[in-house]
Design a protein around this motif. Sequence first.
Motif, PDB file in Angstrom:
ATOM      1  N   ASP A  42      34.678  47.433  81.167  1.00 44.75           N
ATOM      2  CA  ASP A  42      34.489  46.332  80.219  1.00 44.75           C
ATOM      3  C   ASP A  42      33.009  46.070  80.012  1.00 44.75           C
ATOM      4  O   ASP A  42      32.559  45.840  78.883  1.00 44.75           O
ATOM      5  CB  ASP A  42      35.164  45.057  80.725  1.00 44.75           C
ATOM      6  CG  ASP A  42      36.680  45.189  80.827  1.00 44.75           C
ATOM      7  OD1 ASP A  42      37.236  46.228  80.425  1.00 44.75           O
ATOM      8  OD2 ASP A  42      37.310  44.236  81.330  1.00 44.75           O
ATOM      9  N   LEU A  43      32.255  46.120  81.086  1.00 48.57           N
ATOM     10  CA  LEU A  43      30.812  45.905  80.978  1.00 48.57           C
ATOM     11  C   LEU A  43      30.160  47.020  80.178  1.00 48.57           C
ATOM     12  O   LEU A  43      29.316  46.765  79.320  1.00 48.57           O
ATOM     13  CB  LEU A  43      30.176  45.795  82.366  1.00 48.57           C
ATOM     14  CG  LEU A  43      28.661  45.625  82.383  1.00 48.57           C
ATOM     15  CD1 LEU A  43      28.239  44.396  81.586  1.00 48.57           C
ATOM     16  CD2 LEU A  43      28.155  45.544  83.806  1.00 48.57           C
ATOM     17  N   GLN A  44      30.554  48.268  80.428  1.00 48.58           N
ATOM     18  CA  GLN A  44      30.002  49.379  79.654  1.00 48.58           C
ATOM     19  C   GLN A  44      30.317  49.206  78.169  1.00 48.58           C
ATOM     20  O   GLN A  44      29.454  49.433  77.316  1.00 48.58           O
ATOM     21  CB  GLN A  44      30.566  50.716  80.142  1.00 48.58           C
ATOM     22  CG  GLN A  44      30.075  51.131  81.500  1.00 48.58           C
ATOM     23  CD  GLN A  44      30.760  52.405  81.987  1.00 48.58           C
ATOM     24  OE1 GLN A  44      31.884  52.725  81.597  1.00 48.58           O
ATOM     25  NE2 GLN A  44      30.071  53.130  82.846  1.00 48.58           N
ATOM     26  N   ALA A  45      31.527  48.782  77.872  1.00 49.26           N
ATOM     27  CA  ALA A  45      31.908  48.560  76.475  1.00 49.26           C
ATOM     28  C   ALA A  45      31.080  47.429  75.864  1.00 49.26           C
ATOM     29  O   ALA A  45      30.598  47.548  74.727  1.00 49.26           O
ATOM     30  CB  ALA A  45      33.400  48.231  76.379  1.00 49.26           C
ATOM     31  N   LEU A  46      30.896  46.357  76.605  1.00 49.29           N
ATOM     32  CA  LEU A  46      30.110  45.233  76.098  1.00 49.29           C
ATOM     33  C   LEU A  46      28.679  45.664  75.809  1.00 49.29           C
ATOM     34  O   LEU A  46      28.110  45.313  74.766  1.00 49.29           O
ATOM     35  CB  LEU A  46      30.135  44.068  77.085  1.00 49.29           C
ATOM     36  CG  LEU A  46      29.382  42.806  76.673  1.00 49.29           C
ATOM     37  CD1 LEU A  46      29.907  42.249  75.362  1.00 49.29           C
ATOM     38  CD2 LEU A  46      29.475  41.759  77.781  1.00 49.29           C
ATOM     39  N   VAL A  47      28.093  46.441  76.694  1.00 50.71           N
ATOM     40  CA  VAL A  47      26.722  46.929  76.472  1.00 50.71           C
ATOM     41  C   VAL A  47      26.672  47.810  75.227  1.00 50.71           C
ATOM     42  O   VAL A  47      25.758  47.672  74.397  1.00 50.71           O
ATOM     43  CB  VAL A  47      26.203  47.679  77.717  1.00 50.71           C
ATOM     44  CG1 VAL A  47      24.914  48.433  77.416  1.00 50.71           C
ATOM     45  CG2 VAL A  47      25.993  46.701  78.865  1.00 50.71           C
ATOM     46  N   LEU A  48      27.650  48.691  75.047  1.00 54.51           N
ATOM     47  CA  LEU A  48      27.686  49.537  73.854  1.00 54.51           C
ATOM     48  C   LEU A  48      27.804  48.694  72.585  1.00 54.51           C
ATOM     49  O   LEU A  48      27.138  48.973  71.582  1.00 54.51           O
ATOM     50  CB  LEU A  48      28.848  50.526  73.927  1.00 54.51           C
ATOM     51  CG  LEU A  48      28.679  51.680  74.897  1.00 54.51           C
ATOM     52  CD1 LEU A  48      29.988  52.446  75.042  1.00 54.51           C
ATOM     53  CD2 LEU A  48      27.569  52.615  74.434  1.00 54.51           C
ATOM     54  N   ILE A  49      28.639  47.660  72.634  1.00 58.90           N
ATOM     55  CA  ILE A  49      28.820  46.781  71.472  1.00 58.90           C
ATOM     56  C   ILE A  49      27.528  46.038  71.160  1.00 58.90           C
ATOM     57  O   ILE A  49      27.095  45.971  70.006  1.00 58.90           O
ATOM     58  CB  ILE A  49      30.003  45.817  71.704  1.00 58.90           C
ATOM     59  CG1 ILE A  49      31.322  46.600  71.742  1.00 58.90           C
ATOM     60  CG2 ILE A  49      30.040  44.721  70.636  1.00 58.90           C
ATOM     61  CD1 ILE A  49      32.493  45.835  72.329  1.00 58.90           C
ATOM     62  N   LEU A  50      26.886  45.483  72.190  1.00 58.59           N
ATOM     63  CA  LEU A  50      25.623  44.760  71.982  1.00 58.59           C
ATOM     64  C   LEU A  50      24.549  45.686  71.426  1.00 58.59           C
ATOM     65  O   LEU A  50      23.834  45.324  70.474  1.00 58.59           O
ATOM     66  CB  LEU A  50      25.147  44.134  73.294  1.00 58.59           C
ATOM     67  CG  LEU A  50      25.945  42.952  73.820  1.00 58.59           C
ATOM     68  CD1 LEU A  50      25.526  42.626  75.249  1.00 58.59           C
ATOM     69  CD2 LEU A  50      25.774  41.740  72.931  1.00 58.59           C
ATOM     70  N   ASN A  51      24.418  46.881  71.997  1.00 62.36           N
ATOM     71  CA  ASN A  51      23.394  47.821  71.525  1.00 62.36           C
ATOM     72  C   ASN A  51      23.660  48.286  70.104  1.00 62.36           C
ATOM     73  O   ASN A  51      22.734  48.373  69.292  1.00 62.36           O
ATOM     74  CB  ASN A  51      23.290  49.025  72.459  1.00 62.36           C
ATOM     75  CG  ASN A  51      22.623  48.690  73.767  1.00 62.36           C
ATOM     76  OD1 ASN A  51      21.997  47.640  73.913  1.00 62.36           O
ATOM     77  ND2 ASN A  51      22.753  49.569  74.730  1.00 62.36           N
TER      78      ASN A  51
END
Length: 161
Positions: A42-51
């Motif tokens: 979930d954190l990896q996905a959130l970082v990808l979304i933010l970037n």
Amino acid sequence: MADDEQMTSLRERISDHLRRFGSEASRVTDIFAKTHAMHPTDLQALVLILNAERQGEPATPGVLRTMLNLTSGAVTGTVDRLVRAGHVRREPDAHDRRQIRLHHDASGPEIGQEFFGPLGERIDAAMAGYDADELALIERFLSSAAEAMAAHRRSLEEPGR
């Protein structure tokens, strides 16, 4: 100019620092995920979304599926958890209503800033010791190193490897 032995030693030390940085970054993100009751994916996905959003092109579930090497069902579960937690929202694409775009909600950057803000301050303090030419060189190196890592990851993901 440094001799071959000095260059080899310097490259080895740089590689050691990169491995240590990667390991420390992984440990910090694990602590962040645990602190916020998030699965590491979930954190990896959130970082990808933010970037992606910061770069002007919000992510799609398909992008997450490819980048995180997940099934469609796993991406749906990940996005559902992020939406329920108030970190992400789904919006139809303005040009293709069949396509969904993922955007961060206010809580995503807020919790990130709260947790990672002190790290940013430490990194800023470390960079303050370098002039503009040195920072440009460091940026060029890190960009090249990140691309080398991405190319290696892609080669590892190739079918039949």
